[in-house]
Design a protein around this motif. Sequence first.
Motif, mmCIF file in Angstrom:
data_model
loop_
_atom_site.group_PDB
_atom_site.id
_atom_site.type_symbol
_atom_site.label_atom_id
_atom_site.label_comp_id
_atom_site.label_asym_id
_atom_site.label_seq_id
_atom_site.Cartn_x
_atom_site.Cartn_y
_atom_site.Cartn_z
ATOM 1 N N SER A 191 57.990 12.766 61.704
ATOM 2 C CA SER A 191 58.210 11.332 61.873
ATOM 3 C C SER A 191 57.865 10.657 60.560
ATOM 4 C CB SER A 191 57.337 10.784 63.013
ATOM 5 O OG SER A 191 55.966 10.874 62.661
ATOM 6 N N ASP A 192 57.871 9.319 60.548
ATOM 7 C CA ASP A 192 57.501 8.598 59.329
ATOM 8 C C ASP A 192 56.037 8.796 58.975
ATOM 9 O OD1 ASP A 192 60.021 7.578 58.969
ATOM 10 O OD2 ASP A 192 59.617 5.724 60.077
ATOM 11 N N THR A 193 55.226 9.230 59.927
ATOM 12 C CA THR A 193 53.782 9.313 59.690
ATOM 13 C C THR A 193 53.212 10.722 59.751
ATOM 14 O OG1 THR A 193 53.347 8.908 62.037
ATOM 15 C CG2 THR A 193 53.418 6.985 60.588
ATOM 16 N N GLU A 213 48.379 26.177 58.783
ATOM 17 C CA GLU A 213 49.188 25.003 59.070
ATOM 18 C C GLU A 213 48.351 23.748 58.843
ATOM 19 O OE1 GLU A 213 52.369 23.956 62.453
ATOM 20 O OE2 GLU A 213 50.299 23.954 63.196
ATOM 21 N N ILE A 214 48.933 22.804 58.126
ATOM 22 C CA ILE A 214 48.276 21.523 57.869
ATOM 23 C C ILE A 214 49.131 20.418 58.464
ATOM 24 C CG2 ILE A 214 47.503 19.885 56.108
ATOM 25 C CD1 ILE A 214 47.063 22.272 54.227
ATOM 26 N N VAL A 215 48.538 19.622 59.325
ATOM 27 C CA VAL A 215 49.224 18.464 59.897
ATOM 28 C C VAL A 215 48.731 17.234 59.137
ATOM 29 C CG1 VAL A 215 49.692 17.113 61.963
ATOM 30 C CG2 VAL A 215 49.329 19.590 62.142
ATOM 31 N N LEU A 216 49.593 16.687 58.302
ATOM 32 C CA LEU A 216 49.242 15.559 57.438
ATOM 33 C C LEU A 216 49.647 14.265 58.145
ATOM 34 C CD1 LEU A 216 47.946 15.420 54.635
ATOM 35 C CD2 LEU A 216 50.235 15.307 53.641
ATOM 36 N N VAL A 217 48.676 13.420 58.436
ATOM 37 C CA VAL A 217 48.909 12.174 59.164
ATOM 38 C C VAL A 217 48.742 11.006 58.197
ATOM 39 C CG1 VAL A 217 48.285 10.776 61.164
ATOM 40 C CG2 VAL A 217 47.942 13.267 61.214
ATOM 41 N N GLY A 218 49.834 10.299 57.917
ATOM 42 C CA GLY A 218 49.785 9.139 57.024
ATOM 43 C C GLY A 218 49.546 7.868 57.812
ATOM 44 N N THR A 219 48.526 7.113 57.439
ATOM 45 C CA THR A 219 48.145 5.924 58.210
ATOM 46 C C THR A 219 48.194 4.674 57.344
ATOM 47 O OG1 THR A 219 45.779 5.946 57.682
ATOM 48 C CG2 THR A 219 46.525 7.392 59.464
ATOM 49 N N ALA A 220 48.207 3.522 58.020
ATOM 50 C CA ALA A 220 47.913 2.233 57.381
ATOM 51 C C ALA A 220 46.468 1.908 57.744
ATOM 52 C CB ALA A 220 48.855 1.145 57.877
ATOM 53 N N HIS A 221 45.666 1.530 56.757
ATOM 54 C CA HIS A 221 44.218 1.445 56.977
ATOM 55 C C HIS A 221 43.786 0.316 57.903
ATOM 56 C CE1 HIS A 221 43.422 4.743 54.389
ATOM 57 N NE2 HIS A 221 43.757 4.132 53.278
ATOM 58 N N ILE A 269 52.271 -4.801 58.413
ATOM 59 C CA ILE A 269 51.259 -3.757 58.223
ATOM 60 C C ILE A 269 51.849 -2.392 58.539
ATOM 61 C CG2 ILE A 269 49.065 -2.845 59.049
ATOM 62 C CD1 ILE A 269 48.747 -5.242 57.254
ATOM 63 N N GLU A 270 52.598 -2.307 59.655
ATOM 64 C CA GLU A 270 53.191 -1.028 60.046
ATOM 65 C C GLU A 270 54.210 -0.552 59.019
ATOM 66 O OE1 GLU A 270 52.148 0.982 62.401
ATOM 67 O OE2 GLU A 270 50.604 -0.510 62.767
ATOM 68 N N LYS A 271 54.887 -1.495 58.346
ATOM 69 C CA LYS A 271 55.884 -1.109 57.336
ATOM 70 C C LYS A 271 55.230 -0.434 56.137
ATOM 71 C CE LYS A 271 59.482 -3.341 56.159
ATOM 72 N NZ LYS A 271 60.379 -4.372 55.595
ATOM 73 N N LEU A 272 53.925 -0.673 55.963
ATOM 74 C CA LEU A 272 53.220 -0.035 54.849
ATOM 75 C C LEU A 272 53.181 1.480 54.994
ATOM 76 C CD1 LEU A 272 50.180 -2.436 54.356
ATOM 77 C CD2 LEU A 272 52.248 -2.294 52.982
#
Length: 398
Positions: A8-10, A20-28, A168-171
Amino acid sequence: MFSATSESDTITRIRLDDREIVLVGTAHVSRDSVDQVREIIQTELPDTVCVEIDHSRYQTLSQKNRWQSLDIAQVLKQGRGFLLLVNLVLSSFQRRLGADLGVSPGEEMLAAVNAAKERGIPFVLCDREIQTTLRRAWSQTGFWGKNKLLAALLSAGFSREKFSEDEIEKLKEKSELHGMMEELADFLPQAKHVLIDERDQFLATKVFQAPGSRIVAVVGAGHVPGMLRWLEDLKTGQAADSLDEINSVPPRTRISKILPYVIPVLVITLIGLGFYRSGFAGGMSGLYRWIVVNGTLSGVGAIAALAHPLTILLSVLAAPITSMNPTIGVGMVAGLIEAVFRKPRVEDFERLTEDALSLRGFYRNRITRVLLVFLFTSIGSSIGTFIAIPLLFPAAVG
């Protein structure tokens, strides 16, 4: 083998041979990020959880009353006044972003740690210490870059601009973040390298070194593209997994060690030449100009910070002297004096993070007022020094 698949986008799932690494991209400051982090850790049940946070920031988030142990006088004596000011400005910017959304900055990182604790999963604090990052950014930025960096931090910290939840979510969208990173690179390339690129490397290396066959790594979305490149290089051996070089403050260059002594020597020489070439009156004229210009502008800085009247007076008297001493600045002296005449109260410590959200709060709180006195008197004295030196030449050259 290295492979990366974006679910997904995140969320990006990375394969490193049998790991296996699950990389989770967040907005702070995103409520969705907080909820998503908890859900992913509960679903994946990894061997290790990595979070983009350093030990100091973790203590700040988990110990709400940590500011109450702050010794502002000791901070100034140790030369950490500017770093504390920058920390507060950066924190206030993120807190303001999250205020309207009911989310504290870094809440998703704390949620990840708490979710790991609840399930008995080891966690790793993967970010570089903020003090090291700021010191490296400052040391690698030139004179004009330092001014641009300071202006950008202050304008961001005290801006009244509001952001909606959708913004914020668009970040978290890579396209939006790519544009922001490019803008930062053009504006301050040295600072961008330290604040973004080096931390991409630091975070990726810490995640790469984390124990276990399945890792969940929770990081700001802006770091994801850079971390993917570093993880691939680490896997293929194109990058070493040592962080010694970027985890320390570069030693001062010979020029930077000598420069603080150049101005005192130059001023003393010019005033001495004034006495020699233009007589007693000429020498005293140069000395008078140095004292008046340097002291006055330092006093203007103290007035701008709404300092105590005695702090203003003593700043005027101290600036011409401290400008001749490479080891003590007028900002340190003025800040300590202000802290004596207006001793921080219990409520100042209790309200520190809230007052740091606005310029009015900075002036109201006695702790941040000390920092403003430190900053503005230092700026005033520096400007006074550069104005006063040319005024010494007429008497010196006869």
